[in-house]
Design a protein around this motif. Structure first.
Motif, PDB file in Angstrom:
ATOM      1  N   GLY A   1       0.782  -1.232   0.000  1.00 27.35           N
ATOM      2  CA  GLY A   1       0.000   0.000   0.000  1.00 27.35           C
ATOM      3  C   GLY A   1       0.812   1.280   0.000  1.00 27.35           C
ATOM      4  N   GLN A   2       2.123   1.187   0.145  1.00 27.28           N
ATOM      5  CA  GLN A   2       2.984   2.368   0.109  1.00 27.28           C
ATOM      6  C   GLN A   2       3.470   2.585  -1.321  1.00 27.28           C
ATOM      7  N   VAL A   3       3.503   3.856  -1.741  1.00 28.12           N
ATOM      8  CA  VAL A   3       3.941   4.210  -3.084  1.00 28.12           C
ATOM      9  C   VAL A   3       5.279   4.934  -2.986  1.00 28.12           C
ATOM     10  N   PHE A   4       6.251   4.482  -3.778  1.00 28.08           N
ATOM     11  CA  PHE A   4       7.583   5.077  -3.795  1.00 28.08           C
ATOM     12  C   PHE A   4       7.868   5.596  -5.197  1.00 28.08           C
ATOM     13  N   ASP A   5       8.287   6.847  -5.284  1.00 30.19           N
ATOM     14  CA  ASP A   5       8.691   7.440  -6.557  1.00 30.19           C
ATOM     15  C   ASP A   5      10.183   7.179  -6.712  1.00 30.19           C
ATOM     16  N   CYS A   6      10.566   6.519  -7.783  1.00 32.98           N
ATOM     17  CA  CYS A   6      11.963   6.108  -7.982  1.00 32.98           C
ATOM     18  C   CYS A   6      12.461   6.643  -9.317  1.00 32.98           C
ATOM     19  N   ARG A   7      13.673   7.194  -9.323  1.00 31.96           N
ATOM     20  CA  ARG A   7      14.292   7.706 -10.550  1.00 31.96           C
ATOM     21  C   ARG A   7      15.705   7.134 -10.657  1.00 31.96           C
ATOM     22  N   VAL A   8      16.080   6.780 -11.873  1.00 29.04           N
ATOM     23  CA  VAL A   8      17.410   6.239 -12.135  1.00 29.04           C
ATOM     24  C   VAL A   8      18.133   7.214 -13.050  1.00 29.04           C
TER      25      VAL A   8
ATOM     26  N   ALA B   1      23.086   6.565 -10.255  1.00 25.90           N
ATOM     27  CA  ALA B   1      22.394   7.236  -9.155  1.00 25.90           C
ATOM     28  C   ALA B   1      20.952   6.757  -9.139  1.00 25.90           C
ATOM     29  N   VAL B   2      20.478   6.349  -7.972  1.00 21.14           N
ATOM     30  CA  VAL B   2      19.084   5.956  -7.793  1.00 21.14           C
ATOM     31  C   VAL B   2      18.507   6.864  -6.720  1.00 21.14           C
ATOM     32  N   ILE B   3      17.382   7.508  -7.053  1.00 25.80           N
ATOM     33  CA  ILE B   3      16.734   8.421  -6.124  1.00 25.80           C
ATOM     34  C   ILE B   3      15.354   7.862  -5.814  1.00 25.80           C
ATOM     35  N   VAL B   4      15.109   7.579  -4.537  1.00 27.81           N
ATOM     36  CA  VAL B   4      13.799   7.112  -4.084  1.00 27.81           C
ATOM     37  C   VAL B   4      13.285   8.174  -3.134  1.00 27.81           C
ATOM     38  N   GLY B   5      12.245   8.897  -3.566  1.00 24.98           N
ATOM     39  CA  GLY B   5      11.776  10.037  -2.787  1.00 24.98           C
ATOM     40  C   GLY B   5      12.874  11.082  -2.761  1.00 24.98           C
TER      41      GLY B   5
ATOM     42  N   THR C   1      15.808  10.373  -1.079  1.00 21.25           N
ATOM     43  CA  THR C   1      17.015   9.626  -0.732  1.00 21.25           C
ATOM     44  C   THR C   1      17.821   9.309  -1.986  1.00 21.25           C
ATOM     45  N   HIS C   2      19.091   9.720  -2.015  1.00 21.54           N
ATOM     46  CA  HIS C   2      19.991   9.474  -3.147  1.00 21.54           C
ATOM     47  C   HIS C   2      20.955   8.343  -2.777  1.00 21.54           C
ATOM     48  N   CYS C   3      21.143   7.405  -3.697  1.00 19.64           N
ATOM     49  CA  CYS C   3      22.075   6.296  -3.478  1.00 19.64           C
ATOM     50  C   CYS C   3      22.940   6.109  -4.716  1.00 19.64           C
ATOM     51  N   ALA C   4      24.208   5.764  -4.492  1.00 26.26           N
ATOM     52  CA  ALA C   4      25.092   5.341  -5.583  1.00 26.26           C
ATOM     53  C   ALA C   4      25.001   3.815  -5.619  1.00 26.26           C
ATOM     54  N   VAL C   5      24.575   3.280  -6.763  1.00 19.11           N
ATOM     55  CA  VAL C   5      24.330   1.847  -6.883  1.00 19.11           C
ATOM     56  C   VAL C   5      25.185   1.273  -8.010  1.00 19.11           C
ATOM     57  N   THR C   6      25.892   0.181  -7.706  1.00 17.86           N
ATOM     58  CA  THR C   6      26.663  -0.545  -8.713  1.00 17.86           C
ATOM     59  C   THR C   6      26.135  -1.967  -8.749  1.00 17.86           C
ATOM     60  N   LEU C   7      25.728  -2.415  -9.925  1.00 15.74           N
ATOM     61  CA  LEU C   7      25.202  -3.759 -10.118  1.00 15.74           C
ATOM     62  C   LEU C   7      26.195  -4.588 -10.908  1.00 15.74           C
ATOM     63  N   THR C   8      26.367  -5.838 -10.505  1.00 15.53           N
ATOM     64  CA  THR C   8      27.186  -6.779 -11.254  1.00 15.53           C
ATOM     65  C   THR C   8      26.315  -7.988 -11.554  1.00 15.53           C
ATOM     66  N   ASP C   9      26.111  -8.277 -12.820  1.00 17.27           N
ATOM     67  CA  ASP C   9      25.296  -9.406 -13.250  1.00 17.27           C
ATOM     68  C   ASP C   9      26.121 -10.675 -13.083  1.00 17.27           C
ATOM     69  N   LEU C  10      25.786 -11.484 -12.062  1.00 16.47           N
ATOM     70  CA  LEU C  10      26.587 -12.670 -11.765  1.00 16.47           C
ATOM     71  C   LEU C  10      26.486 -13.730 -12.856  1.00 16.47           C
ATOM     72  N   LYS C  11      25.348 -13.844 -13.526  1.00 14.18           N
ATOM     73  CA  LYS C  11      25.200 -14.839 -14.584  1.00 14.18           C
ATOM     74  C   LYS C  11      26.161 -14.556 -15.731  1.00 14.18           C
ATOM     75  N   ARG C  12      26.320 -13.276 -16.075  1.00  9.69           N
ATOM     76  CA  ARG C  12      27.230 -12.899 -17.159  1.00  9.69           C
ATOM     77  C   ARG C  12      28.646 -13.375 -16.844  1.00  9.69           C
ATOM     78  N   PHE C  13      29.062 -13.186 -15.581  1.00 10.85           N
ATOM     79  CA  PHE C  13      30.430 -13.540 -15.236  1.00 10.85           C
ATOM     80  C   PHE C  13      30.588 -15.032 -15.015  1.00 10.85           C
ATOM     81  N   SER C  14      29.552 -15.726 -14.565  1.00 13.96           N
ATOM     82  CA  SER C  14      29.692 -17.161 -14.351  1.00 13.96           C
ATOM     83  C   SER C  14      29.777 -17.909 -15.674  1.00 13.96           C
ATOM     84  N   SER C  15      29.264 -17.322 -16.750  1.00 17.55           N
ATOM     85  CA  SER C  15      29.324 -18.013 -18.034  1.00 17.55           C
ATOM     86  C   SER C  15      30.527 -17.586 -18.867  1.00 17.55           C
ATOM     87  N   SER C  16      31.298 -16.644 -18.353  1.00 19.70           N
ATOM     88  CA  SER C  16      32.458 -16.190 -19.112  1.00 19.70           C
ATOM     89  C   SER C  16      33.644 -17.106 -18.861  1.00 19.70           C
TER      90      SER C  16
END
Length: 179
Positions: free
Chosen positions: A61-68, A79-83, A85-100
């Motif tokens: 029931g809670q609504v969050f406005d999120c911007r990337v 940068a990910v902004i939720v409301g 709140t600013h966050c620095a986010v780094t994603l690493t796709d593990l499947k990509r690296f496990s198949s390399s």
């Protein structure tokens, strides 16, 4: 809505750094309903695209406005902004690296030693704080009755050791991080 109304399930496992906190997350898109598991906590939410790089996330029931802001690329911070709140986010796709062919993944100045397939850790050759050179043996994993010594791709310091001898690992698990 992220995805569409067709019944399907797409699951992605990622290693994520949010500001300075590192963890693994698993996200499943079930036709627009998003299921996430972060640090053994489960979340269910509906996600709607509200504009370019903007989303409305609804959970209990809670609504969050999120911007990337920034281009989402594996190993690159965004940068990910939720409301407000600013966050620095780094994603690493593990499947990509496990198949390399390489067992490591570079993000910024860090190298992650990634399990290429399920197996058992038979030897750990370093400890947290160890100084290593490029090419040094780091960990030995046995899979399909073969032992695979994983080597450091960079010179640096072992900053995280996520397994011990005897541990069972899955393909894509981050075993060691070197900076």
């Amino acid at each position: 809505m992220i995805g569409d109304d067709r019944a399907y399930r797409r699951t992605v496992k990622l290693h994520v750094t949010i500001n300075d906190h590192q963890t693994d997350i698993q996200i499943a898109d079930e036709g627009g309903r998003v299921l996430a598991e972060i640090d053994d906590r489960h979340y269910e939410l509906d996600a709607y695209e509200s504009g370019p790089n903007s989303y409305l996330l609804i959970s209990n029931g809670q609504v969050f406005d999120c911007r990337v802001e920034g281009r989402t690329e594996s190993g690159k911070p965004i940068a990910v902004i939720v409301g407000s709140t600013h966050c620095a986010v780094t994603l690493t796709d593990l499947k990509r690296f496990s198949s390399s062919t390489s067992a490591s993944a570079h993000g910024d100045d860090a190298a992650r030693i990634i399990a290429p397939m399920p197996g058992k850790v038979v030897r750990v050759l370093v400890e947290v704080g160890s100084q290593v050179e490029a090419g040094d043996g780091i960990i030995v994993v046995e899979a399909m009755k073969m032992q695979n010594e994983m080597k450091s791709p960079i010179a640096g310091t072992v900053i995280a050791l996520n397994v011990q001898t005897g541990a069972t690992v899955n393909g894509g698990d981050v075993l060691v991080i070197i900076e």
